[in-house]
Design an enzyme around this catalytic site. Sequence first.
Site, PDB file in Angstrom:
ATOM      1  N   ASP A  66       0.901  -1.153   0.105  1.00 48.99           N
ATOM      2  CA  ASP A  66       0.016  -0.010   0.104  1.00 48.99           C
ATOM      3  C   ASP A  66       0.807   1.167  -0.011  1.00 48.99           C
ATOM      4  O   ASP A  66       2.331   1.148  -0.189  1.00 48.99           O
ATOM      5  CB  ASP A  66      -0.949  -0.143   1.061  1.00 48.99           C
ATOM      6  CG  ASP A  66      -0.193  -0.184   2.422  1.00 48.99           C
ATOM      7  OD1 ASP A  66       0.951   0.264   2.632  1.00 48.99           O
ATOM      8  OD2 ASP A  66      -1.041  -0.552   3.498  1.00 48.99           O
ATOM      9  N   HIS A 115     -10.773   1.067  13.763  1.00 45.76           N
ATOM     10  CA  HIS A 115     -10.709   1.684  12.302  1.00 45.76           C
ATOM     11  C   HIS A 115     -11.099   0.924  11.309  1.00 45.76           C
ATOM     12  O   HIS A 115     -11.872   1.552  10.436  1.00 45.76           O
ATOM     13  CB  HIS A 115      -9.082   1.859  11.930  1.00 45.76           C
ATOM     14  CG  HIS A 115      -8.234   3.062  12.974  1.00 45.76           C
ATOM     15  ND1 HIS A 115      -8.626   4.218  13.215  1.00 45.76           N
ATOM     16  CD2 HIS A 115      -6.972   2.903  13.371  1.00 45.76           C
ATOM     17  CE1 HIS A 115      -7.786   4.772  14.101  1.00 45.76           C
ATOM     18  NE2 HIS A 115      -6.693   3.973  13.899  1.00 45.76           N
ATOM     19  N   HIS A 145      -9.360   8.395  15.384  1.00 46.98           N
ATOM     20  CA  HIS A 145      -8.847   8.649  16.543  1.00 46.98           C
ATOM     21  C   HIS A 145      -9.566   9.591  17.828  1.00 46.98           C
ATOM     22  O   HIS A 145     -10.322  10.456  17.356  1.00 46.98           O
ATOM     23  CB  HIS A 145      -7.387   9.272  16.315  1.00 46.98           C
ATOM     24  CG  HIS A 145      -6.449   8.287  16.067  1.00 46.98           C
ATOM     25  ND1 HIS A 145      -5.320   8.510  15.365  1.00 46.98           N
ATOM     26  CD2 HIS A 145      -6.345   6.993  16.068  1.00 46.98           C
ATOM     27  CE1 HIS A 145      -4.541   7.432  14.834  1.00 46.98           C
ATOM     28  NE2 HIS A 145      -5.378   6.481  15.541  1.00 46.98           N
ATOM     29  N   HIS A 157      -7.351  -1.725  18.975  1.00 43.66           N
ATOM     30  CA  HIS A 157      -7.375  -0.221  18.277  1.00 43.66           C
ATOM     31  C   HIS A 157      -7.588  -0.265  16.745  1.00 43.66           C
ATOM     32  O   HIS A 157      -8.358   0.399  16.174  1.00 43.66           O
ATOM     33  CB  HIS A 157      -5.897   0.447  18.652  1.00 43.66           C
ATOM     34  CG  HIS A 157      -5.969   1.491  17.900  1.00 43.66           C
ATOM     35  ND1 HIS A 157      -5.814   2.960  18.826  1.00 43.66           N
ATOM     36  CD2 HIS A 157      -5.472   2.059  16.758  1.00 43.66           C
ATOM     37  CE1 HIS A 157      -5.683   3.848  18.174  1.00 43.66           C
ATOM     38  NE2 HIS A 157      -5.338   3.424  16.536  1.00 43.66           N
ATOM     39  N   GLU A 158      -6.643  -1.243  15.971  1.00 44.15           N
ATOM     40  CA  GLU A 158      -6.864  -1.231  14.714  1.00 44.15           C
ATOM     41  C   GLU A 158      -8.282  -1.742  14.031  1.00 44.15           C
ATOM     42  O   GLU A 158      -8.650  -1.167  13.160  1.00 44.15           O
ATOM     43  CB  GLU A 158      -5.807  -1.944  14.156  1.00 44.15           C
ATOM     44  CG  GLU A 158      -4.197  -1.589  14.482  1.00 44.15           C
ATOM     45  CD  GLU A 158      -3.918   0.144  14.019  1.00 44.15           C
ATOM     46  OE1 GLU A 158      -4.501   0.394  13.010  1.00 44.15           O
ATOM     47  OE2 GLU A 158      -3.151   0.548  14.818  1.00 44.15           O
ATOM     48  N   GLY A 178      10.441  -0.026  10.338  1.00 40.58           N
ATOM     49  CA  GLY A 178      11.138  -0.522  11.367  1.00 40.58           C
ATOM     50  C   GLY A 178      10.824  -0.750  12.857  1.00 40.58           C
ATOM     51  O   GLY A 178       9.673  -0.185  13.007  1.00 40.58           O
TER      52      GLY A 178
HETATM   53 ZN    ZN Z   1      -0.400  -1.400   4.968  1.00 40.04          ZN
HETATM   54 ZN    ZN Z   2      -5.129   4.476  15.164  1.00 41.32          ZN
END
Ligand code: ZN
Ligand code: ZN
Length: 266
Positions: free
Chosen positions: A163, A216, A222, A212-213, A169
């Site tokens: 994406d 979304h 948020h 959390h994800e 990292g």
């Molecule tokens: Zn991604």
């Molecule tokens: Zn988030």
Amino acid sequence: MWLILLGALCLLSSTLAMPLEAGGMGKQHWELVQNYLKRYYFHDSKTRVKINFEDKLKEMQKFFGLPVTGILSSHVTEIMQKPRCGVPDVLEYSLFPGRPKWTSNVITYRVVSYTRDLPQSIVDQLLAKAFNIWSSEIPLHFKRVHWGKADIMISFARRDHGDSFPFDGPGKTLAHAFAPGDGIGGDAHFDEDEDWTDGSSSGMNFLYTATHELGHSLGLSHSSDPNSIMYPTYEDRDSKNFRLSQDDIKGIQELYGNVDNLYHFK
Ligand SMILES: [Zn+2]
Ligand SMILES: [Zn+2]
């Protein structure tokens, strides 16, 4: 010649001047501050307009409930250095146009790839738990599938992963997810360069991050409430008594209604 010069001036005006308040701050440190504000507080990174650093800093201070001074403090830079979600803190960001939501009450998910930090069965259990945390508050059912296209495709990946949002990292950005929609919509990606844990050792807690994800993936952006699971920075929480905050419940029920209201879809 003038055209070339004008082009050069436009480029110059799109970079940030180092303000007086940054006095005493190293150039490298100042770059970190600029990058943070550009990444999480700039509404459209494609337009070449002058960024008003002070306004962006005020937006950030307002979001985090700090005194809105437009001046850098050690508290501000401390927040900027915390590990966090990669989704920006502005509602107008293009990931969430028009507050999208799922229109079916059965949502499928598929785990496409796993982390090497945890056994697959533990990842499966924690994801099921994260989905359950949300589904216990709203009239949606989550169904796991093992092949083909699911509404929410879940994967672990490092750096560039197909994406436009490469991971960075260890630390900083931990994960990101896309608002409900076709294609990549709803998908959740976790940075494999993090040290993921089920809470039994030190590292990034996968259950918190996944909850959390998935917020979304369901359409929440948020929250500036520090008790909310949708707060953008990673916070250590009590893993035994982990639950959604009232703010999270209010947000998700605004989109889908509550469990007593099974047939009431807005
Ligand atoms: Zn991604
Ligand atoms: Zn988030």
